[in-house]
Design an enzyme around this catalytic site. Structure first.
Site: not given
Ligand code: PGA
Length: 243
Positions: A67, A136
Site C-alpha cells: 500500500d 482498527n
C-alpha cells in the site's frame, strides 16, 4: 488459519524472514507482497542478513508493495516507498523492473490500481503476502467496512489510521486517502502471514483470531484463509483464550 506464537519479536521476525528465503529457494520467480511499518522492519533486516549469508538469489522474484499513503512523495521518510527502498531494495540490489509499488502521486490512481492488479495476474498471482495489522483491524489500507471482494483500490482513511499513522512522519502529515491491495488479493494469495508483536496488539489479535468474521474488522478475514498464518509474540497473544 493457523496460529503461531513465538517467544519474542526477534524469533517471530526470524521465522517470517525464513519463510521468504525458503519460498524463493523453492520458487525463484515467486511473487512476494510485503507490508511496510514497524512490525515487518526486523523481518526485513533479518531477510537481508539471511539472503547475504545463504546467498539466496532474489533477482527473479516479483516484489509488490502492499500500500501507500496518497499524496505522500516517495522521498518522504514516512512513505512506504522510502521504507522498501531502504530496508529491501537498496541492500538487496533489486532492479527497478522487479519492484512494483503504487505511485501515490499519480494523477490517475485508478490506473495505478489496474496496473498493480494486472502485474499480479500476469505473474501468476501472489505466492506470499506478509502483512501487519492496524489498531482498527485494518490490513494494508483495507479499513473497517471495506468489501472483502475488492482488488486494488483507493480508500478514505479511517480516523484511527490517520492518527496512528503520524508515528511514521517527522512532521505532521496530511493523511486522507490510501491506495492498497484489496482483501480479494489476500484471499487469493497462496500463503498469507499476518505478523503482530507487543502488548498493544493483544486486543486486535484477539478479535482477529477469536472474534466474529466481519468486514467491520477486516483482519478477521484471516480466519477464512486455508493457508493463512497469524504469527505473534507472547505479548500479542496475551488475551487469547485458546493458545
Ligand atoms: P505497524 O502498522 O506495523 O507500524 O504497527 C501496522 C498497520 O497499520 O498495518
Amino acid at each position: 488459519m493457523q496460529l503461531k506464537i513465538y517467544k519474542d519479536y526477534q524469533s517471530l521476525s526470524d521465522a517470517a524472514a525464513t519463510e521468504i528465503t525458503e519460498l524463493v529457494k523453492n520458487k525463484p520467480n515467486a511473487v512476494i507482497c510485503l507490508a511496510s511499518g514497524e512490525t515487518p522492519r526486523l523481518t526485513c533486516k533479518l531477510l537481508v542478513e539471511k539472503v547475504k549469508k545463504e546467498k539466496v538469489d532474489l533477482s527473479h522474484i516479483t516484489f509488490i508493495g502492499l500500500d501507500e499513503w496518497v499524496g505522500i512523495p516517495p522521498d518522504n521518510d514516512g512513505s512506504c516507498h522510502y521504507f522498501f527502498q531502504n530496508e529491501i531494495f537498496k541492500p538487496l540490489h533489486f532492479s527497478a523492473s522487479q519492484t512494483n509499488l503504487f505511485d501515490a502521486m499519480s494523477g490517475n490512481l485508478e490506473e495505478e490500481c489496474k496496473k498493480i492488479d494486472s502485474i499480479i495476474v500476469e505473474n501468476g498471482g501472489i505466492d506470499l503476502m506478509l502483512v501487519g495489522i492496524g489498531m482498527n483491524g485494518h490490513i494494508g489500507f483495507n479499513e473497517p467496512g471495506v468489501s472483502f471482494d475488492y482488488y486494488a483500490h483507493v480508500i478514505d482513511l479511517d480516523d484511527t489510521t490517520v492518527s496512528v499513522g503520524q508515528k511514521y512522519f517527522k512532521t505532521t502529515a496530511t493523511l486522507k486517502e490510501g491506495i492498497t491491495l484489496g482483501l480479494k488479493h489476500l484471499q487469493e494469495s497462496k500463503k498469507v502471514l499476518l505478523l503482530a508483536n507487543g502488548a498493544k496488539k493483544a486486543g486486535v489479535i484477539k478479535k482477529t483470531v477469536e472474534g466474529e468474521i466481519t468486514n467491520e474488522f477486516p483482519a478477521s478475514i484471516m480466519q477464512t484463509h486455508p493457508n493463512g498464518f497469524v504469527m505473534i509474540d507472547k505479548e500479542a497473544a496475551a488475551l487469547l483464550e485458546n493458545k
